[in-house]
Scaffold this active site. Structure first.
Site, mmCIF file in Angstrom:
data_model
loop_
_atom_site.group_PDB
_atom_site.id
_atom_site.type_symbol
_atom_site.label_atom_id
_atom_site.label_comp_id
_atom_site.label_asym_id
_atom_site.label_seq_id
_atom_site.Cartn_x
_atom_site.Cartn_y
_atom_site.Cartn_z
ATOM 1 N N HIS A 115 0.818 -1.206 0.000
ATOM 2 C CA HIS A 115 0.000 0.000 0.000
ATOM 3 C C HIS A 115 0.861 1.268 0.000
ATOM 4 O O HIS A 115 0.577 2.232 -0.725
ATOM 5 C CB HIS A 115 -0.932 -0.032 1.226
ATOM 6 N N GLU A 125 2.119 1.772 -3.378
ATOM 7 C CA GLU A 125 1.061 2.333 -4.241
ATOM 8 C C GLU A 125 1.099 3.870 -4.154
ATOM 9 O O GLU A 125 1.012 4.561 -5.164
ATOM 10 C CB GLU A 125 -0.304 1.806 -3.785
ATOM 11 N N HIS A 126 1.254 4.412 -2.938
ATOM 12 C CA HIS A 126 1.355 5.867 -2.799
ATOM 13 C C HIS A 126 2.627 6.386 -3.481
ATOM 14 O O HIS A 126 2.608 7.417 -4.156
ATOM 15 C CB HIS A 126 1.411 6.249 -1.317
#
Lengths: 416, 408
Positions: B47, B50-51
């Site tokens: 996650h 992803e950023h």
């Protein structure tokens, strides 16, 4: 893709606004009634919401369960909501099922059963709604900022209080339906795959005999003075809400105002996202949005962050809001134009989105802005025109509400 | 409506549903990378990555990426789940080539240290946001309880501790294990020029180096159990329950979703009529989730703390009753109408088709038209649904309760 929008006024005052979208298989409608919580009587706040719950518990020949099952069989995905100005019911379904779905909602607004045996169940539903918002801190802080910036009755939230819901009697429900579930001031918007002349006939046959006395307009008298309120809460984050006055949707300068808030908050290169989140890592959520009643508008802004960084977050947010009056630049405006235009075209892919949008336009303007008109107005925006608007309408007179473990300081210039 | 695929030499696959009638298009890189590929040590890295993908490349700064996504008027975002990470943009057809150029560039991010440190703060705020929000961690705790040591039991966001401890090196190492072209699909739907799409993807992604990727997961054993999270300041009590279900590969998933709709749809279901309509609880609904090797039914309920024990008991009774009182033909027909109408209406937006086509291809290497999806649900019989009831009993759950009650 030329836009086909029609409107038709029934004798009883109901307006039908329809947009034909032949390329879709679906149809959606929104039925907007002048039955908002601003009309809740003193001591009965939450009544519009209570009524909204009750009218879905049977109407016409159908009891609660039959009503729900009939709509399920039609594949109708539905919604119901109460705002300050309106109670709205909506449904989206496949085009063939539109007529039957409309018929059910015609019963709902004209012939609700309001079964006394279900009033206590519905009352419990209303209590639950009040209680669930206590756990939704983001919503709680936005409710409070709306309440303060719009004043009473337009800033009310629809749920009411435990006490006011407890006070509601069966007679209150019937009276509210009689006074506010009326055709004068109501809007029925339909979008999707429709046959225009058949639709007019269907609406006439479902809603033509609907009766009711028009209501008096409600007043608004709000003062715009800066204000800061802190609500104590033992949460991990501090939730920050800021509101300031803007012009209403029906104002000649609306597109300038919309352009300005877009620079603040539309897209990933917008100012709040860039300066509060991307550069400083102060928060995950930050935004500003335009909001309008018929007679006045607001910009509402929100961020949430850990307690130890909340002061800096509020400072940077307010600085960005104030800096807006220094003006925007060409690249910001061209991004905004690209985004608004693609959003307009993508709206053409959703009957639900269009049905909501045309109902809103009709309420605020008494007509629907076409895609062509909006494109022309957006294309017509220049840096100079937006900046002139901003110079004349400087963001100021902030209402600030924080909710969290520590009170903050509101720094910088406040009042115009 | 044409379905087309093309595979680059390095293994990157292009998958598209072309619809000349559409007004817009959606496209996205679907990566086989998610929290199930993590360990306790690098929990949250998928996650966080992803950023970081939006934080710039050798050619573009983070500000350039954000500005260019806006310049093409796109509505873009990304998400990370247990098994996938998806980066997508919806835009007008005239921006097809620019969207490919931009999205493919960011898929080879610089992962600069200064950006990493700033973004870490954003991720920790995201974790804090969920900490303040109902059901106050009950969802993650229930996944952990049901899946035990299996990677599906780990939180997608990670914890403040695991994210704080992550280094740029650990993220680069993870990237080198998961973001191989053979482990990524470029999926597109809507008004597309497929030949141009393939040519652009060749030009932008043809030089991506392939490397070996492996996902080592075992089918999990669902575990029943009970846990309590105390949250004295909460107004309501929240209950999350998980029971088993078929995986994304199994044809039984259609019957499973119909069962969840009959039992626990937000409106018109058994849970709705027994608990919500009567005002006993604020909210009660069930939904299904499918993974590569398994599936689940998740039920979420919120209610007044004083009546929470009784409400949970009522919920359990309803779950037991499903085992003994079979699903009826009428219930099945209503559920089919709801689901099929929903599928058809959703499919009108290319951005929605993107996810339907993308997840179908990622999970099953299978393409289904809207009509085929609808038919798959229409074929399900009452017996099929009752078989699911027997095979995946709704009353064998992991349960987590969160709220003000300390006694249970």
């Amino acid at each position: 893709m030329s836009q086909k929008i029609h409107s038709h006024l029934l004798d009883n005052g109901l307006v039908l606004v329809a947009e034909s979208m032949d390329w879709l298989e679906s149809c959606a409608f929104t039925l907007v009634l002048p039955a908002g919580c601003a009309r809740d009587p003193a001591g009965r706040h939450g009544l519009a919401n209570f009524v909204c719950e009750m009218v879905q518990r049977g109407c016409g020949e159908l009891d609660s369960r039959q009503f729900s099952e009939t709509l399920d069989r039609l594949g109708a995905d539905r919604s119901a909501s109460v705002s300050a100005a309106h109670t709205s019911f909506g449904a989206a379904t496949l085009a063939d099922n539109l007529d039957d779905s409309l018929g059910l909602y015609a019963d709902l607004v004209q012939r609700p059963l309001l079964p006394e045996s279900q009033i206590e169940d519905a009352r419990q539903v209303c209590y639950h709604e009040i209680q669930s918002i206590e756990d939704d801190l983001a919503q709680l802080v936005m409710h409070e900022v709306r309440r303060r910036t719009y004043g009473d009755p337009w800033g009310r939230s629809s749920q009411g209080t435990r006490e006011s819901i407890a006070a509601v009697q069966p007679g209150d429900l019937r009276r509210f339906v009689g006074q506010s579930y009326i055709p004068a001031g109501a809007i029925l918007s339909v979008a999707g795959k429709i046959d225009r002349s058949r639709l007019c006939d269907q609406v006439q046959s479902h809603f033509g005999s609907w009766q009711g006395q028009p209501q008096l307009e409600l007043d608004s008298n709000v003062r715009h003075a800066p204000e800061y309120v802190h609500l104590e809460q033992s949460s991990t984050q501090v939730h920050i809400a800021v509101a300031y006055p803007s012009i209403p949707y029906n104002h000649a300068d609306y597109f300038q105002a919309r352009g300005a808030v877009g620079v603040l908050s539309d897209g990933m290169s917008s100012r709040l996202f860039t300066h509060v989140r991307e550069e400083r890592g102060l928060c995950y959520t930050v935004y500003a949005t335009y909001n309008s009643l018929r007679h006045e508008g607001r910009i509402l802004s929100y961020a949430a962050t850990s307690t130890d960084r909340a002061q800096e977050t509020l400072d940077v947010m307010l600085a960005e809001l104030i800096r807006l009056s220094d003006g925007i630049d060409e690249s910001e405006l061209s991004c905004l134009k690209a985004r608004v235009k693609s959003a307009l075209i993508m709206q053409q892919e959703s009957s639900s989105a269009r049905s909501g949008a045309i109902a809103g336009d009709w309420y605020h303007l008494g007509r629907v802005r076409t895609k062509e008109e909006i494109t022309e107005r957006i294309d017509g925006l220049t840096v100079e025109s937006v900046n002139q608007y901003l110079a004349e309408n400087r963001p100021s007179n902030f209402t600030v509400v924080t909710l969290g473990a520590e009170r903050l300081e509101v720094n910088g210039p406040q009042e115009e | 409506m044409d379905f087309k695929t093309y595979t680059l030499e390095n293994g990157l696959e292009v998958v598209a549903e072309c619809n000349g009638q559409a007004y817009s298009m959606g496209m996205g890189f679907f990566v086989n990378a998610g929290s199930c590929d993590e360990t306790a040590k690098n929990s949250g890295v998928s996650h966080f990555l992803e950023h970081m993908v939006f934080k710039g490349t050798p050619k573009r700064s983070a500000a350039d990426v954000n500005r260019e996504l806006d310049e093409i008027g796109s509505h873009s975002n990304a998400y990370t789940s247990e098994e996938h990470t998806v980066f997508y943009a919806a835009a007008l057809p005239e921006y097809q080539s620019q969207a490919v150029d931009l999205l493919s560039d960011i898929m080879r991010p610089s992962l600069r240290e200064s950006d990493f440190d700033t973004e870490k703060k954003v991720i920790i705020e995201e974790i804090c946001k969920y900490d303040d929000q109902p059901p106050f961690g009950a969802h993650e705790k229930c996944m952990a309880a049901f899946f035990g040591q299996h990677p599906l039991g780990r939180s997608v966001l990670g914890t403040t501790e695991s994210v704080s401890a992550l280094s740029p090196e650990a993220m680069r190492e993870y990237f080198q294990r998961r973001y191989s072209p053979g482990n990524i699909k470029l999926v597109a739907a809507g008004c597309l020029d497929f030949e141009k799409l393939v040519a652009d993807v060749e030009a932008c992604c043809g030089d991506w180096e392939p490397f070996e990727t492996k996902r080592t997961t075992q089918p999990p054993q669902g575990e029943a159990g009970f846990d309590l999270i105390e949250r004295p300041s909460a107004a309501q009590q929240y209950i999350v329950q998980i029971s088993g279900g078929p995986s994304a590969q199994e044809p039984e998933r259609y019957a499973h979703r119909l069962l969840a709709t009959i039992f626990g749809d937000e409106g018109g279901s058994r849970l709705f009529w027994a608990l919500v309509d009567t005002g006993l609880v604020e909210y009660a609904a069930s939904g299904t989730y499918e993974f590569q090797d398994t599936g689940i039914t998740m039920t979420v309920m919120s209610c007044h703390p004083d009546s929470a024990k009784d409400s949970l008991e009522r919920l359990r009774q309803l779950q037991t009753v499903v085992q003994t009182e079979p699903i009826t033909e009428n219930e099945l027909e209503l559920a089919k109408s709801k689901i099929c109408s929903h599928i058809v209406r959703r499919s009108e937006r290319p951005a929605n088709r993107l996810f339907a086509v993308g997840s179908g291809w990622l999970q099953r290497l299978q393409y289904q038209t809207v009509k085929e999806s609808v038919e798959a649900y229409q074929r399900v019989t009452v017996e099929d649904v009752n078989d699911i009831v027997a095979k995946y009993p709704l009353d064998q759950t992991a349960t987590v309760v969160a709220g003000p009650r300390a006694d249970w």
